[in-house]
Design an enzyme around this catalytic site. Structure first.
Site, PDB file in Angstrom:
ATOM      1  N   ARG A  58       0.839  -1.199   0.000  1.00  0.00           N
ATOM      2  CA  ARG A  58       0.000   0.000   0.000  1.00  0.00           C
ATOM      3  C   ARG A  58       0.873   1.248   0.000  1.00  0.00           C
ATOM      4  O   ARG A  58       2.017   1.223   0.452  1.00  0.00           O
ATOM      5  CB  ARG A  58      -0.912   0.011   1.235  1.00  0.00           C
ATOM      6  CG  ARG A  58      -2.094  -0.941   1.147  1.00  0.00           C
ATOM      7  CD  ARG A  58      -3.009  -0.828   2.346  1.00  0.00           C
ATOM      8  NE  ARG A  58      -2.338  -1.235   3.559  1.00  0.00           N
ATOM      9  CZ  ARG A  58      -1.801  -0.430   4.457  1.00  0.00           C
ATOM     10  NH1 ARG A  58      -1.881   0.884   4.320  1.00  0.00           N
ATOM     11  NH2 ARG A  58      -1.200  -0.895   5.515  1.00  0.00           N
ATOM     12  N   TYR A  99      -1.111  -3.397  -6.820  1.00  0.00           N
ATOM     13  CA  TYR A  99      -0.864  -4.257  -5.653  1.00  0.00           C
ATOM     14  C   TYR A  99      -1.925  -4.133  -4.559  1.00  0.00           C
ATOM     15  O   TYR A  99      -2.292  -3.035  -4.146  1.00  0.00           O
ATOM     16  CB  TYR A  99       0.502  -3.941  -5.038  1.00  0.00           C
ATOM     17  CG  TYR A  99       1.070  -5.122  -4.262  1.00  0.00           C
ATOM     18  CD1 TYR A  99       1.867  -6.068  -4.903  1.00  0.00           C
ATOM     19  CD2 TYR A  99       0.795  -5.307  -2.918  1.00  0.00           C
ATOM     20  CE1 TYR A  99       2.373  -7.168  -4.212  1.00  0.00           C
ATOM     21  CE2 TYR A  99       1.307  -6.399  -2.221  1.00  0.00           C
ATOM     22  CZ  TYR A  99       2.100  -7.328  -2.881  1.00  0.00           C
ATOM     23  OH  TYR A  99       2.604  -8.417  -2.194  1.00  0.00           O
ATOM     24  N   GLY A 107      -4.135  -3.705  -1.443  1.00  0.00           N
ATOM     25  CA  GLY A 107      -5.130  -2.706  -1.054  1.00  0.00           C
ATOM     26  C   GLY A 107      -5.198  -1.494  -1.974  1.00  0.00           C
ATOM     27  O   GLY A 107      -6.190  -0.765  -1.960  1.00  0.00           O
ATOM     28  N   LYS A 119      -9.581  -2.396   1.501  1.00  0.00           N
ATOM     29  CA  LYS A 119      -9.349  -1.219   2.349  1.00  0.00           C
ATOM     30  C   LYS A 119     -10.159  -0.019   1.870  1.00  0.00           C
ATOM     31  O   LYS A 119     -10.650   0.765   2.675  1.00  0.00           O
ATOM     32  CB  LYS A 119      -7.868  -0.859   2.372  1.00  0.00           C
ATOM     33  CG  LYS A 119      -6.966  -1.999   2.768  1.00  0.00           C
ATOM     34  CD  LYS A 119      -7.256  -2.487   4.163  1.00  0.00           C
ATOM     35  CE  LYS A 119      -6.430  -3.733   4.426  1.00  0.00           C
ATOM     36  NZ  LYS A 119      -6.309  -4.081   5.825  1.00  0.00           N
ATOM     37  N   HIS A 177     -10.831  -2.435  11.257  1.00  0.00           N
ATOM     38  CA  HIS A 177      -9.705  -3.258  10.792  1.00  0.00           C
ATOM     39  C   HIS A 177      -9.484  -4.373  11.816  1.00  0.00           C
ATOM     40  O   HIS A 177      -8.531  -4.331  12.590  1.00  0.00           O
ATOM     41  CB  HIS A 177      -8.467  -2.358  10.654  1.00  0.00           C
ATOM     42  CG  HIS A 177      -7.302  -2.993   9.958  1.00  0.00           C
ATOM     43  ND1 HIS A 177      -6.008  -2.566  10.144  1.00  0.00           N
ATOM     44  CD2 HIS A 177      -7.225  -3.999   9.060  1.00  0.00           C
ATOM     45  CE1 HIS A 177      -5.189  -3.298   9.398  1.00  0.00           C
ATOM     46  NE2 HIS A 177      -5.903  -4.169   8.735  1.00  0.00           N
ATOM     47  N   SER A 237      -1.459  -3.429  10.323  1.00  0.00           N
ATOM     48  CA  SER A 237      -1.064  -4.326   9.241  1.00  0.00           C
ATOM     49  C   SER A 237       0.203  -5.095   9.618  1.00  0.00           C
ATOM     50  O   SER A 237       1.153  -4.514  10.159  1.00  0.00           O
ATOM     51  CB  SER A 237      -0.808  -3.517   7.977  1.00  0.00           C
ATOM     52  OG  SER A 237      -1.970  -2.792   7.652  1.00  0.00           O
ATOM     53  N   CYS A 246       0.638  -7.272  11.942  1.00  0.00           N
ATOM     54  CA  CYS A 246       0.853  -7.381  13.386  1.00  0.00           C
ATOM     55  C   CYS A 246       0.072  -8.530  14.010  1.00  0.00           C
ATOM     56  O   CYS A 246      -0.151  -8.554  15.224  1.00  0.00           O
ATOM     57  CB  CYS A 246       0.523  -6.063  14.074  1.00  0.00           C
ATOM     58  SG  CYS A 246       1.698  -4.772  13.683  1.00  0.00           S
ATOM     59  N   LYS A 263      -3.145 -10.325  12.869  1.00  0.00           N
ATOM     60  CA  LYS A 263      -4.581 -10.639  12.788  1.00  0.00           C
ATOM     61  C   LYS A 263      -4.840 -12.018  12.164  1.00  0.00           C
ATOM     62  O   LYS A 263      -5.561 -12.825  12.732  1.00  0.00           O
ATOM     63  CB  LYS A 263      -5.348  -9.561  11.994  1.00  0.00           C
ATOM     64  CG  LYS A 263      -5.479  -8.240  12.737  1.00  0.00           C
ATOM     65  CD  LYS A 263      -6.283  -7.233  11.955  1.00  0.00           C
ATOM     66  CE  LYS A 263      -5.696  -6.908  10.603  1.00  0.00           C
ATOM     67  NZ  LYS A 263      -4.314  -6.398  10.633  1.00  0.00           N
ATOM     68  N   THR A 264      -4.248 -12.277  10.987  1.00  0.00           N
ATOM     69  CA  THR A 264      -4.510 -13.561  10.324  1.00  0.00           C
ATOM     70  C   THR A 264      -4.090 -14.706  11.241  1.00  0.00           C
ATOM     71  O   THR A 264      -4.790 -15.719  11.353  1.00  0.00           O
ATOM     72  CB  THR A 264      -3.753 -13.626   8.982  1.00  0.00           C
ATOM     73  OG1 THR A 264      -4.201 -12.537   8.169  1.00  0.00           O
ATOM     74  CG2 THR A 264      -4.009 -14.936   8.261  1.00  0.00           C
ATOM     75  N   ASN A 265      -2.951 -14.539  11.899  1.00  0.00           N
ATOM     76  CA  ASN A 265      -2.467 -15.597  12.777  1.00  0.00           C
ATOM     77  C   ASN A 265      -3.392 -15.840  13.957  1.00  0.00           C
ATOM     78  O   ASN A 265      -3.687 -16.988  14.297  1.00  0.00           O
ATOM     79  CB  ASN A 265      -1.055 -15.274  13.264  1.00  0.00           C
ATOM     80  CG  ASN A 265      -0.024 -15.634  12.224  1.00  0.00           C
ATOM     81  OD1 ASN A 265       0.514 -16.737  12.233  1.00  0.00           O
ATOM     82  ND2 ASN A 265       0.228 -14.737  11.281  1.00  0.00           N
ATOM     83  N   ASP A 272      -9.405  -9.804   8.714  1.00  0.00           N
ATOM     84  CA  ASP A 272      -8.900  -8.444   8.459  1.00  0.00           C
ATOM     85  C   ASP A 272      -9.927  -7.334   8.706  1.00  0.00           C
ATOM     86  O   ASP A 272      -9.550  -6.251   9.140  1.00  0.00           O
ATOM     87  CB  ASP A 272      -8.397  -8.356   7.016  1.00  0.00           C
ATOM     88  CG  ASP A 272      -7.454  -7.180   6.776  1.00  0.00           C
ATOM     89  OD1 ASP A 272      -6.505  -7.013   7.563  1.00  0.00           O
ATOM     90  OD2 ASP A 272      -7.673  -6.423   5.815  1.00  0.00           O
ATOM     91  N   ASN A 326       6.549  -8.263   2.251  1.00  0.00           N
ATOM     92  CA  ASN A 326       5.098  -8.106   2.119  1.00  0.00           C
ATOM     93  C   ASN A 326       4.539  -9.033   1.034  1.00  0.00           C
ATOM     94  O   ASN A 326       3.502  -8.752   0.440  1.00  0.00           O
ATOM     95  CB  ASN A 326       4.728  -6.652   1.828  1.00  0.00           C
ATOM     96  CG  ASN A 326       3.225  -6.382   1.982  1.00  0.00           C
ATOM     97  OD1 ASN A 326       2.584  -6.896   2.912  1.00  0.00           O
ATOM     98  ND2 ASN A 326       2.652  -5.599   1.085  1.00  0.00           N
ATOM     99  N   ARG A 350       2.418 -11.997  -0.405  1.00  0.00           N
ATOM    100  CA  ARG A 350       1.077 -12.334   0.090  1.00  0.00           C
ATOM    101  C   ARG A 350       0.514 -13.571  -0.598  1.00  0.00           C
ATOM    102  O   ARG A 350       0.909 -13.909  -1.717  1.00  0.00           O
ATOM    103  CB  ARG A 350       0.120 -11.162  -0.184  1.00  0.00           C
ATOM    104  CG  ARG A 350       0.512  -9.862   0.528  1.00  0.00           C
ATOM    105  CD  ARG A 350      -0.368  -9.600   1.709  1.00  0.00           C
ATOM    106  NE  ARG A 350       0.140  -8.514   2.547  1.00  0.00           N
ATOM    107  CZ  ARG A 350      -0.472  -8.132   3.670  1.00  0.00           C
ATOM    108  NH1 ARG A 350      -1.577  -8.725   4.074  1.00  0.00           N
ATOM    109  NH2 ARG A 350       0.040  -7.156   4.403  1.00  0.00           N
ATOM    110  N   GLU A 390       0.073 -20.222  21.769  1.00  0.00           N
ATOM    111  CA  GLU A 390       0.142 -19.903  23.197  1.00  0.00           C
ATOM    112  C   GLU A 390      -0.664 -18.647  23.532  1.00  0.00           C
ATOM    113  O   GLU A 390      -0.963 -18.378  24.704  1.00  0.00           O
ATOM    114  CB  GLU A 390       1.600 -19.733  23.661  1.00  0.00           C
ATOM    115  CG  GLU A 390       2.514 -20.918  23.361  1.00  0.00           C
ATOM    116  CD  GLU A 390       2.106 -22.206  24.083  1.00  0.00           C
ATOM    117  OE1 GLU A 390       1.119 -22.196  24.850  1.00  0.00           O
ATOM    118  OE2 GLU A 390       2.788 -23.231  23.865  1.00  0.00           O
ATOM    119  N   ASN A 391      -1.029 -17.885  22.517  1.00  0.00           N
ATOM    120  CA  ASN A 391      -1.867 -16.709  22.780  1.00  0.00           C
ATOM    121  C   ASN A 391      -3.228 -17.120  23.351  1.00  0.00           C
ATOM    122  O   ASN A 391      -3.948 -16.290  23.916  1.00  0.00           O
ATOM    123  CB  ASN A 391      -2.051 -15.880  21.499  1.00  0.00           C
ATOM    124  CG  ASN A 391      -0.739 -15.240  21.042  1.00  0.00           C
ATOM    125  OD1 ASN A 391       0.151 -14.992  21.870  1.00  0.00           O
ATOM    126  ND2 ASN A 391      -0.596 -14.988  19.758  1.00  0.00           N
TER     127      ASN A 391
END
Ligand code: GTP
Ligand code: SPV
Ligand code: MN
Length: 595
Positions: free
Chosen positions: A70, A211, A213, A220, A240, A262, A264, A266-268, A287, A377, A379, A506-507
């Site tokens: 982005r 590319y 977003g 977005k 978001h 971004s 940080c 979320k997907t995980n 997302d 980045n 994807r 572990e989260n």
């Protein structure tokens, strides 16, 4: 030209864009499998898409090295008054911006096909869903939109029946002269890229980039920037945020929505498989969340997307097995490395590094090479329905009721693993002052600390001060049915630069504590920043972390927090008289607690 479209507004817009952009052809997409296959075949024949021997119906694309993420510096919120865009958005007056961009759009599709892509954000027919139509000259965009949104004849039938839509105009900004050879990733130089939003007209104009977003305008641009402005006008929320369902060993369900900037986590977190026995996690979205108060007075969330456009590097069976299993077939990979046996590879994948590969720029790569094999980045684009832990209710038109909101970011220092807000207003303060180290998801410097309120800095389609007020208003409306608010940081590091917390599965320990807080069962200790788990309240069964590391993970250092204050004050001062008084009061109370 015969345009097979009955909706008058859409017909007129297609004509107008075709007159301006002068494509060689117009093609109206229907979202079918045949359409996808024939587009991919053409892209394969020209060498733009590389078929992967190891993954059925999966392809690798390599972008231009200048067009890899982005471009926040070229992203505009074009409201008639500069004030209404606020200090966190770039602004050009609508008239002026349209003049510049009309000049760029003139003849920009020469030598290319103009694709008309009707899509739904959210399940077709859900009361929360919205229809968009993207016009694009990029076949890469078409195939990605097939996965990321719902492109179908059903949407076109609704349009034919007179349904309204959000026009999303996109061009890569690279017309072809007669006989000119095309490049594999045509795009315009940075200073000609514009990612523009006209929130008062519900209109999106994007030029110059192919590319993510910048180009897949449902994501977005529509689902966050335009939708956030609509949501404020109409009393709902576009955030978001990932959405997940956690089920306890006793079978109780908790729905959690989490906003991290971004790249940080979320997907995980959305697909996380709890290390704690008996707990189950299912993914609803990774997302974006659209949320409305339901008839039960609670906030209900849907995922407006249809696929994942996820960060590839770091994804492995160890970190995110459910993502790995989502990626076995029907996937588009962008800027990953290509192995000699016809598979993709990226840094952090399981097993040994390949002894040789082709890097994301198409050059030979070996472990001795200086740069990364995959772009940071890089994807994957994959259908959400392929995720083994996609929740059975992920397409429920009324959404799922949210119990817990989480804010967070990437902080190597200062911020402890988890804490809870004292109440909604304090939670909004935590969201409003959230800060994170920048990542490769945007073109620009990586690792710089910046305030990124609610992980929405690049995505809020109006004045951020008004956005804070909207959060306070939503809390007033939801009252005692508001979700509880927490803050997390998986990324605190030791003096040696090692992550103190193992993260990923572990989260679940942290999420369990949150659920027990909601149920009034877990103990907390009050600190100046909020409520931390009391000693022993975090379930650490089966996980060894040294006492020193644990103490550092949970440490609230008054001195370091006091040092954050000037930056928070400076951050708040940017919003002038649009900063809600309740938030400046929160900051004053925080300062008192730190004394
Ligand atoms: P966007 O798609 O850009 O919005 O990103 P995202 O928020 O979905 O981030 P994602 O889950 O893709 O994670 C980005 C990077 O952070 C990946 O390289 C992950 O491996 C890494 N990461 C995610 N969760 C954790 C965690 O709990 N601990 C650590 N150390 N790293 C993590
Ligand atoms: C992000 O940057 O937050 C993303 C990737 O989710 S993109 O679609 O490129 O915005
Ligand atoms: Mn994102």
């Amino acid at each position: 030209m015969n345009i097979p479209v009955k909706n008058d507004k859409l017909r007129a817009w297609i004509r107008e864009v075709a007159d301006l952009c002068q494509p060689d052809d117009i093609y109206v997409c229907n979202g079918s499998q045949e359409e996808y296959t024939s587009m991919i075949m053409k892209l394969t024949e020209t060498g733009i898409a590389i078929p992967l021997k190891k993954r059925r119906n999966s392809y690798l694309f390599r972008s231009d090295p200048s067009d890899v993420a982005r471009v926040e510096d070229r992203t505009y919120i074009s409201t008639p008054s500069r004030d209404d865009a606020g200090p966190t958005n770039h602004w050009i007056a609508p008239g002026e911006l349209k003049k510049i961009m009309t000049g760029l759009y003139r003849g920009c599709m020469k030598g290319r096909t103009m694709y008309v892509i009707p899509f739904s954000m959210g399940p077709v027919g859900s009361p929360i869903s919205k229809i968009g139509v993207e016009i694009s000259d990029s076949p890469y965009v078409v195939v990605n939109m097939h996965i990321m949104t719902r492109v179908s004849t059903g949407v076109m039938e609704m349009l034919d029946g007179g349904a309204d839509f959000i026009p999303c105009l996109h061009s890569i900004g690279a017309p072809l002269e007669q006989g000119q050879k095309d490049s594999s990733w045509p795009c315009a130089p940075l200073e000609k890229k514009y990612i523009s939003h006209f929130p008062e007209e519900n209109l999106i104009w994007s030029y110059g980039s192919g590319y993510g977003g910048n180009a897949l305008l449902g994501k977005k641009c529509l689902a966050l920037r335009i939708a956030s402005a609509m949501a404020r006008r109409e009393g709902w929320m576009a955030e978001h945020m990932l959405i997940l369902r956690l089920t306890s060993p006793e079978g109780k369900q908790y729905h959690i929505a989490a906003a991290f900037p971004s790249a940080c986590g979320k997907t995980n977190l959305a697909m996380m498989q709890p290390s704690l026995p008996g707990w189950k996690c299912e993914c609803i979205g990774d997302d974006i969340a659209w949320m409305k108060a339901g008839p039960d007075g609670r906030l209900h969330a849907i995922n407006p997307e249809n696929g994942f456009f996820g960060v590839a590097p770091g994804t492995s069976y160890k970190t995110n097995p459910m993502a790995m299993d989502t990626l076995k077939e029907n996937v588009i990979f962008t800027n990953c490395a290509l192995t000699d046996d016809g598979d993709i590879w990226w840094e952090g994948m399981d097993g040994d590094e390949p002894s040789h590969a082709i890097d994301w720029k198409g050059r030979d790569w070996t472990p001795q090479s200086t740069g990364e094999a995959a772009h940071p980045n890089a994807r994957f684009t994959a259908p959400a329905s392929q995720c083994p832990v996609i929740c059975g209710d992920w397409e429920k038109p009324e959404g799922v009721p949210i119990d817990i909101f989480i804010f967070g970011g990437r902080r190597s220092t200062v911020v402890p693993l988890v804490y809870e807000a004292f109440n909604w207003e304090h939670g909004v303060f935590l969201g409003a002052t959230a800060a994170s180290e920048t990542t490769a998801a945007n073109i620009g410097a990586v690792g710089n600390l910046r305030r990124d309120p609610f992980a929405m800095t690049p995505f809020c389609g109006y004045h951020m001060g008004d956005y804070f007020q909207h959060w306070l208003d939503m809390g007033d409306r939801l009252g005692d049915r508001s979700p509880r608010i927490f803050y997390v940081n998986w990324f605190r590091k030791s003096d040696e630069g090692k992550f103190l917390w193992p993260g990923f599965s572990e989260n679940s320990r942290v999420l369990k504590w949150m659920c027990e807080r909601v149920d009034g069962r877990a103990r907390a200790q009050e600190t100046p920043i909020g409520l931390l788990p009391a000693k022993g309240a975090l379930d650490m069964t089966g996980l060894y972390i040294s006492a020193d590391d644990m103490e550092e993970l949970m440490r609230v250092d008054r001195q370091s927090w006091t040092e954050e204050i000037p930056d928070m004050e400076q951050h708040f001062s940017r919003f002038g008289d649009r900063l809600p008084v309740r938030l400046s009061r929160q900051l004053e109370e925080f300062k008192k607690r730190l004394k």
